[in-house]
Design an enzyme around this catalytic site. Structure first.
Site, mmCIF file in Angstrom:
data_model
loop_
_atom_site.group_PDB
_atom_site.id
_atom_site.type_symbol
_atom_site.label_atom_id
_atom_site.label_comp_id
_atom_site.label_asym_id
_atom_site.label_seq_id
_atom_site.Cartn_x
_atom_site.Cartn_y
_atom_site.Cartn_z
ATOM 1 N N THR A 1 0.932 2.783 2.526
ATOM 2 C CA THR A 1 1.923 1.486 2.738
ATOM 3 C C THR A 1 1.868 0.696 1.176
ATOM 4 O O THR A 1 2.907 0.087 0.887
ATOM 5 C CB THR A 1 1.302 0.538 3.747
ATOM 6 N N ASP A 2 1.043 0.885 0.459
ATOM 7 C CA ASP A 2 0.959 0.115 -0.839
ATOM 8 C C ASP A 2 2.330 0.191 -1.650
ATOM 9 O O ASP A 2 2.795 -0.904 -2.208
ATOM 10 C CB ASP A 2 -0.286 0.603 -1.915
ATOM 11 N N LYS B 1 5.986 -5.017 1.633
ATOM 12 C CA LYS B 1 4.566 -5.312 2.045
ATOM 13 C C LYS B 1 4.231 -6.683 1.819
ATOM 14 O O LYS B 1 4.093 -7.019 0.767
ATOM 15 C CB LYS B 1 3.433 -4.285 1.378
ATOM 16 N N SER C 1 -1.083 6.155 -1.983
ATOM 17 C CA SER C 1 0.339 6.057 -2.595
ATOM 18 C C SER C 1 0.171 5.184 -3.866
ATOM 19 O O SER C 1 1.005 5.086 -4.577
ATOM 20 C CB SER C 1 1.234 5.397 -1.791
ATOM 21 N N THR D 1 -2.682 5.930 4.416
ATOM 22 C CA THR D 1 -3.765 5.482 5.449
ATOM 23 C C THR D 1 -3.531 5.991 6.753
ATOM 24 O O THR D 1 -4.544 6.474 7.641
ATOM 25 C CB THR D 1 -3.723 3.980 5.686
ATOM 26 N N GLU E 1 18.204 -22.395 -13.459
ATOM 27 C CA GLU E 1 17.406 -23.345 -14.398
ATOM 28 C C GLU E 1 17.339 -22.559 -15.797
ATOM 29 O O GLU E 1 17.204 -23.144 -16.823
ATOM 30 C CB GLU E 1 15.838 -23.593 -14.000
ATOM 31 N N TYR F 1 -12.642 4.113 3.793
ATOM 32 C CA TYR F 1 -12.018 5.203 4.179
ATOM 33 C C TYR F 1 -11.486 5.850 2.775
ATOM 34 O O TYR F 1 -11.136 5.271 1.824
ATOM 35 C CB TYR F 1 -11.047 5.087 5.250
#
Ligand code: GLU
Length: 328
Positions: A93-94, A166, A60, A14, A284, A27
């Site tokens: 950013t992904d 993220k 990405s 982005t 657990e 976009y």
């Protein structure tokens, strides 16, 4: 002080996204060339020389070994180049957390390596990319940024790769740092580190893998059965990361199938689908009896990355994998 000379590796995302409309929703990530971004940046009058190298122009979500290999090679070259003082990688950013962590695991620490992205395309109202980029230049120009491993600069914060995650799909402060807080606060004018560099003079922790094995993330859900585990083994997974409930839990039949996989030589790491919190051994789930590894502070995406690297370099023994996860 001599002027910083920074290698800027462009990959897309982005921060290089163009909508063609300041108010539109859609976009294309990576629509803007790195050279055009640097031209905008030059107008800000930053006190650093930027050396551009475009590695990719993609969202990405499509990144993988070929781009990682190119980034790693370029970073290593810059580490050896006395004229380069720091490195910036522009990135979507992904998957910034995956790329940052892979490079953190496989690069030495003697020069700053800074990943930077944006949540809003370059031509949107209130675009955050240029500010994040200017912040990244500030960080990459600072000698104190070395010796901290790879860092991520987003929304005026500097986050360590091992902690960055993220945590929101759209807002500009989308990244969280867990379990440690951010390393520094940055603006184009100021940079305040909250502590000294913690990895000074460290060599790369792992060799960069010649390929990465297939490792899947299996998200646990209430009422599921063990067949997804068998399906993953059926397609040749070399490791499995469980994104479990709570402290890395899953229905008993799923845990049994995962333990069978571990016995058959497919390492299994238990992480959590919960946003924050450690997954510790033998809470657990009896990891000792089942032959499983606890992810500790690493969420599923980073746990998968570390497990892929470990398997690629020949570390498949449960105790050694656990030790790697314990040291985060
Ligand atoms: N999905 C795209 C990417 O990760 C755009 C998201 C972003 O960069 O914030 O590259």
């Amino acid at each position: 002080m001599t002027k910083a000379r920074i290698l800027v590796l462009g990959t897309g995302g982005t921060i290089a996204g163009a909508a063609g409309s300041a108010t539109g929703g859609g976009y294309r990530a990576g629509g803007l060339a790195l050279a055009a971004m640097l031209e905008q940046l030059a107008a800000l009058g930053l006190d650093a020389e930027l050396v551009p190298q475009e590695v990719a122009r993609i969202g990405s979500q499509d990144i993988g070994w070929p781009q990682w290999q190119a980034l790693h090679a370029a970073c290593l070259g810059a580490m050896d180049d006395l004229s380069i003082t720091g490195i910036i990688i522009t990135h979507g950013t992904d998957t910034a957390e995956e790329t940052a962590f892979l490079l953190d695991l496989t690069l030495p620490t003697h020069k700053p390596v800074v990943l930077v992205g944006a949540m809003r395309p370059a031509d949107a109202v209130g675009a955050d990319g240029m500010r994040n980029f200017a912040n990244a230049v500030k960080v990459a120009s600072d000698r104190q940024a070395a010796g901290r491993g790879v860092v991520l600069v987003m929304g005026d914060s500097v986050l360590a790769a091992r902690d960055a995650r993220k945590a929101a799909t759209a807002q500009i402060d989308a990244f969280k740092s867990f379990p440690r807080g951010s390393l520094a606060r940055v603006t184009p004018a100021n940079l305040d580190w909250f502590g000294p560099p913690h990895r000074v003079g460290e060599a790369a922790r792992y060799a960069f893998p010649a390929s990465l094995p297939r490792v899947a993330i299996l998200t646990a859900g209430a009422g599921m059965d063990e067949q997804p585990v068998q399906a993953l083994l059926g397609i040749g997974c070399k490791g499995v990361v469980l994104a479990g409930m709570g402290q890395g839990n899953a229905p008993a039949c799923v845990l049994t199938a995962l333990a069978d996989a571990a016995v058959a030589g497919v390492p299994v790491v238990r992480s959590t689908r919960v946003d924050e919190g450690l997954v510790d051994r033998n809470i657990e789930v009896d990891d000792d009896a089942l032959g499983l590894v606890a992810a500790r502070a690493l969420g599923p995406a980073k746990a998968r990355m570390l497990l892929m690297v470990l398997i690629a370099v020949g570390i498949t023994d449960v105790a050694r994998i656990q030790a790697a996860f314990d040291s985060g």
